[in-house]
Design a protein around this motif. Structure first.
Motif, PDB file in Angstrom:
ATOM      1  N   LYS A 179     -25.766  10.691 -20.622  1.00  0.00           N
ATOM      2  CA  LYS A 179     -25.247  10.827 -21.975  1.00  0.00           C
ATOM      3  C   LYS A 179     -24.975  12.302 -22.252  1.00  0.00           C
ATOM      4  O   LYS A 179     -25.850  13.146 -22.095  1.00  0.00           O
ATOM      5  N   ALA A 180     -23.763  12.619 -22.648  1.00  0.00           N
ATOM      6  CA  ALA A 180     -23.360  14.007 -22.877  1.00  0.00           C
ATOM      7  C   ALA A 180     -23.991  14.552 -24.157  1.00  0.00           C
ATOM      8  O   ALA A 180     -24.046  13.861 -25.170  1.00  0.00           O
ATOM      9  N   ALA A 181     -24.480  15.778 -24.080  1.00  0.00           N
ATOM     10  CA  ALA A 181     -24.991  16.486 -25.265  1.00  0.00           C
ATOM     11  C   ALA A 181     -24.082  17.683 -25.515  1.00  0.00           C
ATOM     12  O   ALA A 181     -24.533  18.807 -25.658  1.00  0.00           O
ATOM     13  N   ILE A 182     -22.775  17.407 -25.528  1.00  0.00           N
ATOM     14  CA  ILE A 182     -21.763  18.443 -25.684  1.00  0.00           C
ATOM     15  C   ILE A 182     -20.939  18.109 -26.919  1.00  0.00           C
ATOM     16  O   ILE A 182     -20.366  17.028 -27.006  1.00  0.00           O
ATOM     17  N   GLY A 233     -22.134  23.059 -20.041  1.00  0.00           N
ATOM     18  CA  GLY A 233     -21.348  22.429 -20.664  1.00  0.00           C
ATOM     19  C   GLY A 233     -20.367  22.539 -21.721  1.00  0.00           C
ATOM     20  O   GLY A 233     -20.721  22.443 -22.879  1.00  0.00           O
ATOM     21  N   TYR A 234     -19.154  22.706 -21.315  1.00  0.00           N
ATOM     22  CA  TYR A 234     -18.077  22.694 -22.281  1.00  0.00           C
ATOM     23  C   TYR A 234     -17.416  21.325 -22.269  1.00  0.00           C
ATOM     24  O   TYR A 234     -17.371  20.648 -21.262  1.00  0.00           O
ATOM     25  N   SER A 235     -16.896  20.945 -23.409  1.00  0.00           N
ATOM     26  CA  SER A 235     -16.304  19.629 -23.557  1.00  0.00           C
ATOM     27  C   SER A 235     -14.931  19.578 -22.898  1.00  0.00           C
ATOM     28  O   SER A 235     -14.061  20.386 -23.181  1.00  0.00           O
ATOM     29  N   SER A 236     -14.763  18.639 -21.999  1.00  0.00           N
ATOM     30  CA  SER A 236     -13.458  18.347 -21.417  1.00  0.00           C
ATOM     31  C   SER A 236     -13.477  16.904 -20.950  1.00  0.00           C
ATOM     32  O   SER A 236     -14.537  16.323 -20.711  1.00  0.00           O
ATOM     33  N   THR A 237     -12.313  16.336 -20.817  1.00  0.00           N
ATOM     34  CA  THR A 237     -12.211  14.947 -20.375  1.00  0.00           C
ATOM     35  C   THR A 237     -12.814  14.786 -18.988  1.00  0.00           C
ATOM     36  O   THR A 237     -13.511  13.807 -18.715  1.00  0.00           O
ATOM     37  N   ILE A 291     -15.190  16.582 -17.477  1.00  0.00           N
ATOM     38  CA  ILE A 291     -16.655  16.674 -17.496  1.00  0.00           C
ATOM     39  C   ILE A 291     -17.253  15.411 -18.100  1.00  0.00           C
ATOM     40  O   ILE A 291     -18.226  14.858 -17.580  1.00  0.00           O
ATOM     41  N   ARG A 292     -16.686  14.932 -19.195  1.00  0.00           N
ATOM     42  CA  ARG A 292     -17.218  13.728 -19.837  1.00  0.00           C
ATOM     43  C   ARG A 292     -17.099  12.501 -18.935  1.00  0.00           C
ATOM     44  O   ARG A 292     -18.013  11.691 -18.874  1.00  0.00           O
TER      45      ARG A 292
END
Length: 89
Positions: free
Chosen positions: A17-20, A1-5, A7-8
């Motif tokens: 629920k994202a843990a990023i 997981g890397y943060s991106s629109t 992926i979210r």
């Protein structure tokens, strides 16, 4: 997981629920658009980090990282051996 629109939104559609942690440009964009900021569950992030470190240790085994074995049971045996080596070290 890397943060991106992308992926979210994928996680949100599935009720996960994202843990990023968010990148600074995403935080600034939310502030500009007057949107609420995402809250990071630090306890979940720590648990996720432990799992990622475990996978990193497993990937030090070249045969696991490149998956030379053609049969699933051979690959599974190799994963078991790698886990045992980590546990006994």
């Amino acid at each position: 997981g890397y943060s991106s629109t992308k992926i979210r939104s994928y996680l949100r559609r599935r009720g996960i629920k994202a843990a990023i942690p968010e990148r600074i440009d995403q935080i600034n964009g939310r502030i500009r658009r007057h949107e609420s900021l995402c809250r990071l569950d630090r306890a979940a992030y720590r648990r996720r980090n432990v799992v990622e470190r475990c996978f990193n240790k497993l990937k030090h085994n070249k045969a696991l990282a490149t998956r030379y074995d053609k049969r699933a049971r051979h690959y599974e045996a190799l994963v078991t051996i790698a886990c045992l080596r980590i546990w006994l070290a």
